[in-house]
Design an enzyme around this catalytic site. Structure first.
Site, PDB file in Angstrom:
ATOM      1  N   ASP A 199       0.849  -1.199   0.000  1.00 38.73           N
ATOM      2  CA  ASP A 199       0.000   0.000   0.000  1.00 38.73           C
ATOM      3  C   ASP A 199       0.879   1.241   0.000  1.00 38.73           C
ATOM      4  O   ASP A 199       1.616   1.496   0.956  1.00 38.73           O
ATOM      5  CB  ASP A 199      -0.915   0.007   1.219  1.00 38.73           C
ATOM      6  CG  ASP A 199      -2.074  -0.974   1.088  1.00 38.73           C
ATOM      7  OD1 ASP A 199      -2.221  -1.551  -0.006  1.00 38.73           O
ATOM      8  OD2 ASP A 199      -2.807  -1.165   2.064  1.00 38.73           O
ATOM      9  N   GLU A 283      -9.273  -8.909  -0.661  1.00 36.16           N
ATOM     10  CA  GLU A 283      -9.225 -10.364  -0.700  1.00 36.16           C
ATOM     11  C   GLU A 283     -10.258 -10.998   0.223  1.00 36.16           C
ATOM     12  O   GLU A 283     -10.610 -10.430   1.263  1.00 36.16           O
ATOM     13  CB  GLU A 283      -7.826 -10.847  -0.309  1.00 36.16           C
ATOM     14  CG  GLU A 283      -6.749 -10.371  -1.278  1.00 36.16           C
ATOM     15  CD  GLU A 283      -5.338 -10.568  -0.765  1.00 36.16           C
ATOM     16  OE1 GLU A 283      -4.420 -10.651  -1.602  1.00 36.16           O
ATOM     17  OE2 GLU A 283      -5.147 -10.620   0.468  1.00 36.16           O
ATOM     18  N   THR A 443      -2.992 -15.133  -6.097  1.00 37.21           N
ATOM     19  CA  THR A 443      -1.722 -14.402  -6.142  1.00 37.21           C
ATOM     20  C   THR A 443      -0.527 -15.351  -6.035  1.00 37.21           C
ATOM     21  O   THR A 443      -0.681 -16.561  -6.035  1.00 37.21           O
ATOM     22  CB  THR A 443      -1.659 -13.381  -4.992  1.00 37.21           C
ATOM     23  OG1 THR A 443      -1.724 -14.094  -3.744  1.00 37.21           O
ATOM     24  CG2 THR A 443      -2.819 -12.418  -5.053  1.00 37.21           C
ATOM     25  N   GLU A 481      -2.229 -13.300 -10.357  1.00 37.20           N
ATOM     26  CA  GLU A 481      -1.493 -12.049 -10.169  1.00 37.20           C
ATOM     27  C   GLU A 481      -0.137 -12.401  -9.577  1.00 37.20           C
ATOM     28  O   GLU A 481       0.033 -13.449  -8.952  1.00 37.20           O
ATOM     29  CB  GLU A 481      -2.212 -11.115  -9.194  1.00 37.20           C
ATOM     30  CG  GLU A 481      -3.583 -10.650  -9.628  1.00 37.20           C
ATOM     31  CD  GLU A 481      -4.242  -9.772  -8.570  1.00 37.20           C
ATOM     32  OE1 GLU A 481      -3.584  -9.486  -7.530  1.00 37.20           O
ATOM     33  OE2 GLU A 481      -5.396  -9.385  -8.774  1.00 37.20           O
ATOM     34  N   LEU A 484       4.329  -9.744  -5.597  1.00 38.25           N
ATOM     35  CA  LEU A 484       5.304  -8.678  -5.383  1.00 38.25           C
ATOM     36  C   LEU A 484       5.758  -8.126  -6.726  1.00 38.25           C
ATOM     37  O   LEU A 484       5.735  -8.852  -7.730  1.00 38.25           O
ATOM     38  CB  LEU A 484       6.522  -9.213  -4.602  1.00 38.25           C
ATOM     39  CG  LEU A 484       6.228  -9.779  -3.208  1.00 38.25           C
ATOM     40  CD1 LEU A 484       7.484 -10.445  -2.637  1.00 38.25           C
ATOM     41  CD2 LEU A 484       5.732  -8.697  -2.270  1.00 38.25           C
TER      42      LEU A 484
END
Length: 573
Positions: A199, A283, A443, A481, A484
């Site tokens: 974030d 999520e 992810t 996705e 990182l």
């Protein structure tokens, strides 16, 4: 994930382009065709002037060598690309034909989307870095990217007061994407931005919702020590009218309905997917590992979030129904802290751990069951709102890969995924999504086991395979996705290997892959070259990497001016 703003653009900065125009003071509108050119061949560039006259010329042969010098571009190609970068070209519509790098090969390979910066749209309306966004989206389109993903923040759109929505910044962005020819994955972001991995800005929940949470702190997720989490409203009050007379699920449904009505003309054409936020970071999980104020650090096991009075009321009712009212007083008291390791906490120990006993199985079934119920409620609202619009619905599931090699899988358990050595926690999630025809977005697709700390027993590759098997077994589409920001070929190769399907493999390819994240680092010269090759590899699965890289080189050259513009604009703000 974090938008890592670097201090230098490096060799990408180059020299400014000379000003050139069509006729008079009007910039040349562009109808450019860029196709792969064999060594010794010519590149044709057609520039259409405002008066309608076409300038059609042939460049000298394009060198097959990789040149890092921006000034090495042919002057006529530079002129075309500069015209392409103008805002006027976007407003009039830009038509690009990409040959092998285009997005026209439907059904072949895996389409790549790119996440936009978290702060793409400003509170109060408007877009941040609009000039950078124009250049960036053009560059992505030219590189063969299918589209972009953008967070549609509840805390921005419904900021002023309940049921008053300000879509102005998103109006501009959606129209820009439409004109450039990019698809959009719109994330209904009902969580706070700030406090999670990556974030880079802070966007709180709507002030009027925060006001209600301050009046009644039990609307917040709460751990056993009384620590409150304001990232997402506790699912314990999903069906209680605690937000100015509406339930949280009603607020989410009204928000999605307003989005549908505002962008009805773009749904199914430009806006092709709605990812429904289900919890922190969007999520489907509990906020069990918050980074804010250093509460949690990797690879801690996290903590259960079930001590607000609404969750406790549900737990007491479940315990009484099970014939064990003593189990309803709260979550496990021997489950360690946020930064404990499994063997430090009696509840998660390999031998005789409470997680595998009668109480543990009861508690974990209840805790994970509430999360599934929450997903069911919000998905039911989403599918009802977007029925018949032509958009896909997706839900993001977190890739909690640390301590996956242990028996208890403690970090997954605290997050709400009842996944242990002896219990498949992803099958019921996939089945729940399947009931609503939703796609499972997962992810950590870029990660390899050996890249992680050995002592933390990380197993991202096995985790991805387990989730893929659960999705396939439930007949659910799988998308991915990267967890990182990664720009290296090793990460790209792992994504291609995981997302695509080689001949003879008995598994399903991913429906799409979303690359994290657009920013200055992506547009660094070497990173951009690798990214363009990666996109082509995803779209043309099974081809030799060296051949793909050579074919992608002409597109790298073609996008250099756009990349320079995007990188400089992103850095300058």
């Amino acid at each position: 994930m974090a938008l890592n703003i670097t201090g230098q653009i490096g060799s990408l900065c180059g020299s400014p382009f000379p000003e050139q125009s069509g006729s008079g003071d009007q910039p040349a509108a562009v109808s450019a065709v860029w196709k792969p050119v064999a060594a010794g061949g010519n590149l044709r560039c057609r520039i259409r002037q405002p008066g309608g006259q076409d300038l059609d010329s042939l460049t000298p042969p394009v060198s097959p060598c990789r040149s890092p010098v921006l000034g090495a571009l042919r002057p006529d190609l530079t002129m075309a690309c500069q015209a392409l970068m103008s805002d006027a070209a976007v407003e009039e519509g830009v038509e690009l034909e990409h040959g092998g790098m285009g997005t026209g090969d439907k059904g072949k390979g895996v389409p790549v989307f790119v996440m936009l910066p978290l702060d793409t749209v400003k509170p109060g309306g408007g877009m941040n870095r609009r000039k950078a966004m124009v250049a960036s989206l053009k560059a992505l389109k030219t590189a063969g990217v299918e589209g972009v993903m953008v967070d549609v923040w509840w805390g921005i759109v419904e900021r002023e007061r309940p049921e008053v929505y300000d879509w102005s910044g998103y109006d501009d962005l959606m129209e820009m994407a439409r004109r450039i020819g990019l698809k959009v994955q719109a994330v209904m972001s009902f969580h706070k931005c700030g406090g999670n991995v990556g974030d880079s800005c802070t966007i709180p929940l709507p002030p009027w919702a925060v006001e209600e949470m301050e009046k009644d702190p039990d609307l917040s997720y709460t751990d056993q020590w009384g620590r409150r989490n304001y990232e997402y409203i506790s699912l314990g009050c999903d069906t209680i009218p605690v937000l100015k007379g509406r339930t949280p699920v009603q607020c989410y449904a009204d928000f999605m309905r307003a989005f549908r009505d505002r962008f009805a003309s773009l749904l199914g054409s430009t806006i092709v997917e709605i990812q429904v936020g289900m919890g922190p970071a969007g999520e489907l999980r509990y906020p069990s590992y918050p980074e804010l104020h250093g509460t949690w650090k990797f690879p801690g096991i996290g903590a259960f979030q079930c001590s607000d009075r609404y969750m406790l009321a549900s737990l007491r009712a479940a315990a009484e129904s099970a014939g064990h009212p003593e189990w309803g007083n709260g979550g496990p008291t021997d489950a360690g802290g946020y930064n404990s390791w499994p063997e430090d906490a009696p509840f998660f120990r390999r031998e005789n751990g409470g997680w595998d006993g009668d109480y543990g199985q009861f508690f974990l079934s209840w805790y994970s069951g509430l999360l599934l119920d929450h997903g069911e409620r919000v998905l039911s609202a989403a599918t009802a709102v977007f029925a018949g619009t032509g958009v896909k619905i997706s839900v993001k599931v977190a890739g909690i890969h640390w301590h996956y090699g242990t028996r208890s899988h403690a970090p997954e358990l605290t997050a709400g995924y009842y996944n242990t050595r002896f219990h498949d926690g992803y099958k019921p999630i996939a089945e729940m999504l399947g009931r609503h025809g939703a796609v499972l977005n997962f992810t950590c697709v870029e990660m390899k086991n050996f890249e992680q700390p050995e002592e933390a027993m990380c197993r991202p590759e096995e985790l991805v395979r387990q989730v893929a098997a659960a999705a396939m077994g439930a007949g659910v589409g799988l998308a991915g996705e990267n967890a990182l920001p990664r720009y290296d070929e090793a990460a790209h190769d792992q994504i291609v290997k995981t997302a695509t399907v080689a001949e003879g493999e008995e598994r399903e390819k991913m429906e799409a892959f979303t690359y994290l994240r657009m920013g200055p680092d992506l547009f660094r010269e070497d990173n951009w070259r690798k990214f363009v090759g990666f996109v082509k590899s995803m779209r043309e699965e099974g081809r030799c990497r060296e051949i793909v890289e050579r074919e992608a080189e002409s597109f790298v050259h073609a996008t250099v001016p756009l990349v320079q513009e995007a990188a400089v604009a992103l850095m300058s703000g």
